[in-house]
Design an enzyme around this catalytic site. Structure first.
Site, mmCIF file in Angstrom:
data_model
loop_
_atom_site.group_PDB
_atom_site.id
_atom_site.type_symbol
_atom_site.label_atom_id
_atom_site.label_comp_id
_atom_site.label_asym_id
_atom_site.label_seq_id
_atom_site.Cartn_x
_atom_site.Cartn_y
_atom_site.Cartn_z
ATOM 1 N N ILE A 138 0.830 -1.024 -0.011
ATOM 2 C CA ILE A 138 -0.179 0.036 -0.020
ATOM 3 C C ILE A 138 1.002 1.373 -0.163
ATOM 4 O O ILE A 138 1.899 1.128 0.120
ATOM 5 C CB ILE A 138 -0.971 -0.034 1.279
ATOM 6 C CG1 ILE A 138 -0.044 -0.196 2.419
ATOM 7 C CG2 ILE A 138 -1.951 -0.946 1.039
ATOM 8 C CD1 ILE A 138 -1.047 -0.019 3.567
ATOM 9 N N ASP A 139 0.410 2.475 -0.548
ATOM 10 C CA ASP A 139 1.248 3.472 -0.657
ATOM 11 C C ASP A 139 1.650 4.023 0.785
ATOM 12 O O ASP A 139 1.088 3.739 1.880
ATOM 13 C CB ASP A 139 0.273 4.805 -1.164
ATOM 14 C CG ASP A 139 0.083 4.236 -2.634
ATOM 15 O OD1 ASP A 139 0.521 3.610 -3.316
ATOM 16 O OD2 ASP A 139 -1.129 4.939 -3.044
ATOM 17 N N LYS A 140 2.763 4.648 0.780
ATOM 18 C CA LYS A 140 3.469 5.333 1.769
ATOM 19 C C LYS A 140 2.415 6.073 2.725
ATOM 20 O O LYS A 140 2.249 5.847 4.127
ATOM 21 C CB LYS A 140 4.486 6.282 1.429
ATOM 22 C CG LYS A 140 5.040 7.231 2.794
ATOM 23 C CD LYS A 140 6.092 8.204 2.111
ATOM 24 C CE LYS A 140 6.747 9.157 2.983
ATOM 25 N NZ LYS A 140 5.948 10.234 3.349
ATOM 26 N N THR A 142 -0.951 5.923 2.839
ATOM 27 C CA THR A 142 -2.057 5.006 3.019
ATOM 28 C C THR A 142 -1.712 4.027 4.310
ATOM 29 O O THR A 142 -0.732 3.327 4.330
ATOM 30 C CB THR A 142 -2.544 4.097 2.021
ATOM 31 O OG1 THR A 142 -2.822 5.124 0.942
ATOM 32 C CG2 THR A 142 -3.575 3.144 2.250
ATOM 33 N N ARG A 238 -7.338 6.199 -5.372
ATOM 34 C CA ARG A 238 -6.989 7.486 -5.511
ATOM 35 C C ARG A 238 -7.357 7.922 -7.020
ATOM 36 O O ARG A 238 -8.069 8.984 -7.152
ATOM 37 C CB ARG A 238 -5.618 7.801 -5.322
ATOM 38 C CG ARG A 238 -5.113 7.417 -3.859
ATOM 39 C CD ARG A 238 -3.614 7.322 -3.546
ATOM 40 N NE ARG A 238 -3.217 8.792 -3.739
ATOM 41 C CZ ARG A 238 -1.733 8.973 -3.593
ATOM 42 N NH1 ARG A 238 -0.812 7.801 -3.615
ATOM 43 N NH2 ARG A 238 -1.367 9.964 -3.772
#
Length: 304
Positions: A138-140, A142, A238
């Protein structure tokens, strides 16, 4: 080396440079990375190496194999982990907002992998030495749940579930605007943004991407939503909510410039459901959103 991939050039890619085509087909790779693959002989057209300026012809057979990244010196770091489940085969960790999942250039330390190496004696090696144990990311900015494999057999079976869409990932997000309907599905392909290589976008030649969502609560100018991923493309939630004109609150890359201060996108991976890769037990792990997410909801309520 990763698994070899291939396509047969159709009208979508006819006349385009080989590095442009590969950049679209490999959205997680940068343009310079793709160009280095071509230069180093990891790409062939009709069985022969080409240069980056080669223009694809109709029915060309393009084959490529992404080389493993150069090994980094990974150091175990005593970083606290919020572990929601653990046994000898895997663990499920609740990653905090602001933590990068695995080391990369510019983020060599302080990552989830650095913390895992300190915590675990063994992690699977399927994704290479730079991403031990990492099944998905998962994104930084998130927050939320990730499953980590401790050995290759667990990793293989979890990856198979992921590929077969058997791992269910439910997220919560706060988006701008009021969504008029209670349920929805966003089905739009995602690929590298042709106008900005640092972003992803909805593009015709992108990879299939499907997000299901339901409304949790509506406010005057915002909506709290629950999302379930059917696919797992880079920045999928997103981009999809931007596509329907409801970008995520706090999203610096795809959102509005004027937004709430949520220290990055208001997105949390809340629930992870899967079959245990060894004993076949049905697993469902849940982690509530972090304080900054809940505080944002309360602030919106006071504004309403």
């Amino acid at each position: 080396m990763t698994e070899k991939q291939q396509i047969k050039v159709d009208h979508t890619y006819q006349g385009k440079r080989i590095d442009h085509v590969l950049a679209q087909l490999n959205p997680e790779a940068s343009r310079s990375q793709v160009q280095s693959w071509v230069k180093d002989g990891h790409v062939a057209v009709n069985g022969k190496p080409v240069k980056n300026n080669y223009k694809c012809q109709l029915d060309d057979l393009v084959e490529w194999q992404e080389p493993e990244p150069e090994d980094m010196s990974l150091e175990p770091e005593n970083i606290p982990l919020d572990i929601r489940f653990e046994d000898e085969h895997l663990l499920v960790v609740n990653k905090p907002k602001g933590m990068v999942v695995h080391p990369a250039f510019g983020h060599e330390k302080g990552t989830l992998v650095n913390a895992l190496l300190y915590h675990c004696d063994d992690l699977s090696g399927i994704n290479g030495v730079n991403r031990p144990g990492i099944v998905h990311r998962i994104d930084k900015d998130t927050s939320g749940l990730l499953v980590v494999a401790k050995h290759d057999k667990a990793h293989e079976r979890l990856s198979e579930q992921l590929m077969n869409k058997e791992i269910k990932r439910q997220y919560e997000a706060i988006v701008h605007g009021v969504i008029s309907h209670e349920l929805g599905t966003i089905d739009a392909p995602i690929g590298r943004d042709p106008n900005d290589r640092q972003k992803m976008a909805i593009v015709d030649e992108g990879k299939p991407a499907i997000t299901h969502f339901s409304v949790v609560e509506k406010f005057n100018d915002y909506t709290h939503v629950s999302c379930e991923l059917e696919t797992g493309r880079t920045h999928q939630i997103r981009i999809h909510f931007k596509y329907i004109n409801h970008p995520l609150v706090g999203d610096p890359k795809y959102g509005y410039r004027k937004t709430l201060d949520t220290d990055g996108q208001a997105l949390h991976a809340k629930t992870l459901s899967f079959t245990h890769p060894i004993n076949d037990e049905d697993m469902m792990i849940t982690a509530e959103p972090p304080k900054i997410f809940l505080d944002s909801i309360e602030k919106i309520k006071r504004m309403t």
